[in-house]
Design an enzyme around this catalytic site. Sequence first.
Site, PDB file in Angstrom:
ATOM      1  N   GLU A 144      -0.127   9.544  12.506  1.00 34.50           N
ATOM      2  CA  GLU A 144      -1.285  10.425  12.346  1.00 34.50           C
ATOM      3  C   GLU A 144      -2.310  10.087  13.427  1.00 34.50           C
ATOM      4  O   GLU A 144      -2.738   8.939  13.547  1.00 34.50           O
ATOM      5  CB  GLU A 144      -1.905  10.248  10.970  1.00 34.50           C
ATOM      6  CG  GLU A 144      -3.109  11.163  10.735  1.00 34.50           C
ATOM      7  CD  GLU A 144      -3.794  10.898   9.405  1.00 34.50           C
ATOM      8  OE1 GLU A 144      -3.806  11.795   8.549  1.00 34.50           O
ATOM      9  OE2 GLU A 144      -4.317   9.771   9.238  1.00 34.50           O
ATOM     10  N   SER A 167       0.828  -1.205   0.000  1.00 33.78           N
ATOM     11  CA  SER A 167       0.000   0.000   0.000  1.00 33.78           C
ATOM     12  C   SER A 167       0.866   1.259   0.000  1.00 33.78           C
ATOM     13  O   SER A 167       0.558   2.245  -0.684  1.00 33.78           O
ATOM     14  CB  SER A 167      -0.922  -0.008   1.219  1.00 33.78           C
ATOM     15  OG  SER A 167      -1.711   1.158   1.264  1.00 33.78           O
TER      16      SER A 167
END
Length: 229
Positions: free
Chosen positions: A144, A54
């Site tokens: 994040e 990914s």
Amino acid sequence: MSRMRDEMTRFVMEYEFAVKELLTKVTILREEFLHLHHYNPIEHVTSRVKSPSSILRKAIRKDIRPELPGLRDHITDIAGVRITCSFIADTYRVLDALTAQDDVRVLTVKDYIARPKPNGYKSLHALLQIPVFLSTGPVNVTVELQVRTVAMDFWATLEHKIFYKYDGDVPQRLIDDLADAAATAAELDQRMERLHTEVHGANGDRGPQSDIDDDLLRYLWEHVRTTRM
């Protein structure tokens, strides 16, 4: 190819360790609120780390060279932690508590609660650098963090599913309905927070809780008082 595969595996492992470090901080914070204040502002916690495939696919889409320093600098959502809180005030309370820690470096904070996105999206976003201590030395890894209420999370999850189903080409009537739903979710958050504040006060703190028996405390107090005399 074998060397690159090994380097990517180690690279992703650093992000997995950083997520574990941040989750440990969240667990400690959660237990502190629960045991000392008899109140837990955190409802749910989820986390994820992108797979090597990914990461590389995103690098191709963003025209980033598949070299580790470039991936580290330009792809900031490899690791993510999402915290769901009961009330709006709790989202700020939790974010402040985590970002105030000495070993957490705050890169950016975006307040989409105070300033929602045009589609109605609300959440607190922060990019944090978490130190990971490996046998080769410390590495600062970006994670994040998203903090939102239950209502915000429900809306965002539904919005994501709709855009995924339509591959981004969502009919205008559904976009309008989503905007109305975002307003309804915001109103629900405000009403529930007003009820909560009316019952428990502005900070929701019910005071420290202890399983120490009152008779034992009185005995200890008398013992200390008499020995000092």
